[in-house]
Design a protein around this motif. Structure first.
Motif, PDB file in Angstrom:
ATOM      1  N   PRO A  51       0.858  -1.214  -0.140  1.00  0.00           N
ATOM      2  CA  PRO A  51       0.196  -0.118   0.075  1.00  0.00           C
ATOM      3  C   PRO A  51       0.898   1.197   0.123  1.00  0.00           C
ATOM      4  O   PRO A  51       1.860   1.446   0.941  1.00  0.00           O
ATOM      5  CB  PRO A  51      -0.632  -0.010   1.246  1.00  0.00           C
ATOM      6  N   ASP A  58       5.651   2.190   0.313  1.00  0.00           N
ATOM      7  CA  ASP A  58       5.723   1.685   1.664  1.00  0.00           C
ATOM      8  C   ASP A  58       7.209   1.568   1.977  1.00  0.00           C
ATOM      9  O   ASP A  58       7.914   0.543   1.217  1.00  0.00           O
ATOM     10  CB  ASP A  58       4.836   0.262   1.626  1.00  0.00           C
ATOM     11  N   PRO A  59       7.680   2.053   2.929  1.00  0.00           N
ATOM     12  CA  PRO A  59       9.056   2.047   3.529  1.00  0.00           C
ATOM     13  C   PRO A  59       9.446   0.615   3.815  1.00  0.00           C
ATOM     14  O   PRO A  59      10.448   0.048   3.598  1.00  0.00           O
ATOM     15  CB  PRO A  59       9.298   2.985   4.624  1.00  0.00           C
TER      16      PRO A  59
ATOM     17  N   VAL B  27      -5.770  -9.751  -5.375  1.00  0.00           N
ATOM     18  CA  VAL B  27      -5.176  -9.828  -4.183  1.00  0.00           C
ATOM     19  C   VAL B  27      -6.420  -9.394  -3.187  1.00  0.00           C
ATOM     20  O   VAL B  27      -6.928  -8.226  -3.450  1.00  0.00           O
ATOM     21  CB  VAL B  27      -3.973  -9.032  -3.942  1.00  0.00           C
ATOM     22  N   ALA B  31      -3.955  -4.509   2.832  1.00  0.00           N
ATOM     23  CA  ALA B  31      -2.422  -4.981   3.247  1.00  0.00           C
ATOM     24  C   ALA B  31      -2.570  -4.000   4.347  1.00  0.00           C
ATOM     25  O   ALA B  31      -3.177  -2.885   4.617  1.00  0.00           O
ATOM     26  CB  ALA B  31      -1.506  -4.820   2.608  1.00  0.00           C
ATOM     27  N   PRO B  32      -2.069  -4.466   5.803  1.00  0.00           N
ATOM     28  CA  PRO B  32      -1.938  -3.482   6.773  1.00  0.00           C
ATOM     29  C   PRO B  32      -1.026  -2.388   6.424  1.00  0.00           C
ATOM     30  O   PRO B  32      -0.069  -2.495   5.952  1.00  0.00           O
ATOM     31  CB  PRO B  32      -1.141  -4.539   7.757  1.00  0.00           C
ATOM     32  N   ASP B  33      -1.198  -1.277   6.958  1.00  0.00           N
ATOM     33  CA  ASP B  33      -0.552   0.208   6.397  1.00  0.00           C
ATOM     34  C   ASP B  33       0.541   0.063   7.522  1.00  0.00           C
ATOM     35  O   ASP B  33       0.795   0.762   8.374  1.00  0.00           O
ATOM     36  CB  ASP B  33      -1.747   1.205   6.696  1.00  0.00           C
ATOM     37  N   LEU B  34       1.827  -0.434   6.931  1.00  0.00           N
ATOM     38  CA  LEU B  34       2.984  -0.498   7.789  1.00  0.00           C
ATOM     39  C   LEU B  34       3.526   0.999   7.519  1.00  0.00           C
ATOM     40  O   LEU B  34       4.284   1.287   8.504  1.00  0.00           O
ATOM     41  CB  LEU B  34       3.994  -1.592   6.980  1.00  0.00           C
ATOM     42  N   ALA B  35       3.407   1.644   6.334  1.00  0.00           N
ATOM     43  CA  ALA B  35       3.793   3.015   6.082  1.00  0.00           C
ATOM     44  C   ALA B  35       3.425   3.964   7.490  1.00  0.00           C
ATOM     45  O   ALA B  35       4.117   4.533   8.030  1.00  0.00           O
ATOM     46  CB  ALA B  35       3.396   3.600   4.887  1.00  0.00           C
ATOM     47  N   LEU B  36       1.997   3.913   7.900  1.00  0.00           N
ATOM     48  CA  LEU B  36       1.648   4.519   9.076  1.00  0.00           C
ATOM     49  C   LEU B  36       2.538   4.223  10.145  1.00  0.00           C
ATOM     50  O   LEU B  36       2.810   5.143  11.125  1.00  0.00           O
ATOM     51  CB  LEU B  36       0.217   4.343   9.147  1.00  0.00           C
ATOM     52  N   VAL B  38       5.298   2.865  10.660  1.00  0.00           N
ATOM     53  CA  VAL B  38       6.658   3.345  10.557  1.00  0.00           C
ATOM     54  C   VAL B  38       6.877   4.712  10.954  1.00  0.00           C
ATOM     55  O   VAL B  38       7.580   5.263  11.540  1.00  0.00           O
ATOM     56  CB  VAL B  38       7.426   2.921   9.164  1.00  0.00           C
ATOM     57  N   VAL B  54      13.752   1.280   8.926  1.00  0.00           N
ATOM     58  CA  VAL B  54      13.255  -0.050   8.817  1.00  0.00           C
ATOM     59  C   VAL B  54      14.275  -0.886   8.741  1.00  0.00           C
ATOM     60  O   VAL B  54      14.468  -1.968   9.533  1.00  0.00           O
ATOM     61  CB  VAL B  54      12.262  -0.321   7.420  1.00  0.00           C
TER      62      VAL B  54
END
Lengths: 108, 213
Positions: A51, A58-59, B27, B31-36, B38, B54
């Motif tokens: 996302p 996405d990092p 899909v 997807a889980p929002d990993l950017a948030l 981080v 990261v």
């Protein structure tokens, strides 16, 4: 269709193309290039499906791909060293049986 | 027979490709929002660039094992018995030598810049190491030598291990400081990451250089 999904689809196609090239070629350097194309496809799928927030990807996906690239470089370097050793030992860089070499890559 | 086999392979890979495209397009679920996640924890990571945070902090285990891979690969390559050591062949190409005279010092400067800028922008140890290894390759191609003569393969080994050793040492130090393995205390995280990345730059550059046949 978003551009990110386009990257993911292109990545899936690259994986299939790399797989075909890996099975069709017997020359080890060609197989190595095919392996790297497959890897590039996997990275594109990873980044395309992550996302994103507009311009910012996405990092976590970026870091995973960076890790993957470095490991792929290490694997490629090691494979090249092995291929070179095989060439030194037998003068050839193919893994198939010597008797089947007449009708190989060049005549496809 | 071979033609049939080739057609089967092409057909099979086409099916695989179409199946992959179908899977990628379909899909399910967000997807889980990993950017948030981080960006929420970025303040205590010690760096301001999310990818560096990261790589060297939140998922430092991944990077630690990746560095271990980058240590094992040149060691295995060095363990292969070679019939003849690759002779150093200086090209005596004046264009290449003039290019090396300009590009190698610039590459060294760029590597240091990339290492330091990694905390706030795109950059870091891996980029710096790639540039450094590229400078070594250019030097080798232009002049026939790159590393000083006293730095024999045996003496390179401490330098090759330096990155991984520093990484582990800092990991255990943060364990001793009351956290957990590789869980840097926020006050020290910036310094610790810079120490790790400095060691990694040298070790990874040497590893990449040694992987060059």
């Amino acid at each position: 269709m978003t551009s990110a999904l386009g990257y993911a689809i292109a990545g899936a196609l690259l994986v299939a193309m790399g797989l075909a090239a890996m099975l069709l070629h017997h020359h080890l350097v060609r197989r190595l290039i095919a392996f790297n194309i497959m890897g590039g496809g996997v990275f594109l799928v990873l980044l395309g499906l992550a996302p994103g927030h507009g311009e910012q990807a996405d990092p976590v996906a970026q870091a995973l791909i960076l890790t993957g690239i470095v490991v792929a470089v290490a694997a490629t370097g090691l494979a090249l060293a092995l291929a070179r050793r095989l060439h030194q030992a037998g003068g050839d860089v193919r893994l198939d049986h010597p008797s089947s070499r007449e009708d190989d890559d060049d005549q496809k | 027979m071979r033609v049939v086999a080739h057609r089967l392979i092409v057909a099979g890979c086409t099916v695989v490709g179409l199946a992959l495209v179908y899977a990628v397009v379909n899909v399910q679920g967000p997807a889980p929002d990993l950017a948030l996640a981080v960006s929420g924890a970025l303040a205590e990571s010690g760096v301001s660039h999310p990818v560096t945070a990261v790589l060297l902090n939140f998922r430092a285990y991944d990077t630690l094992l990746e560095v271990a891979v980058m240590l094992v690969a040149p060691l295995v390559a060095a363990a292969l018995p070679t019939t003849a050591p690759a002779p150093a062949k200086p090209t005596n190409d004046p264009v290449l030598q003039a290019l090396a005279a300009v590009a190698v010092p610039l590459a060294l400067l760029l590597a240091i810049y990339l290492l330091l800028i990694g905390a706030s922008r795109s950059g870091g140890a891996f980029h710096a190491a790639a540039v450094l290894a590229g400078a070594l390759v250019l030097l080798q191609l232009a002049t026939g030598r790159s590393l000083p003569a006293w730095l024999t393969p045996t003496r390179q080994q401490p330098l090759l291990i330096l990155g991984l050793a520093l990484f582990c040492a800092v990991g255990w130090l943060s364990l001793l400081l009351g956290g957990y393995f590789l869980g840097y205390p926020p006050a020290w995280a910036g310094v610790m990451i810079l120490v790790i990345e400095s060691g990694l730059t040298l070790s990874l550059a040497l590893a990449l250089w040694r992987l060059m046949p």
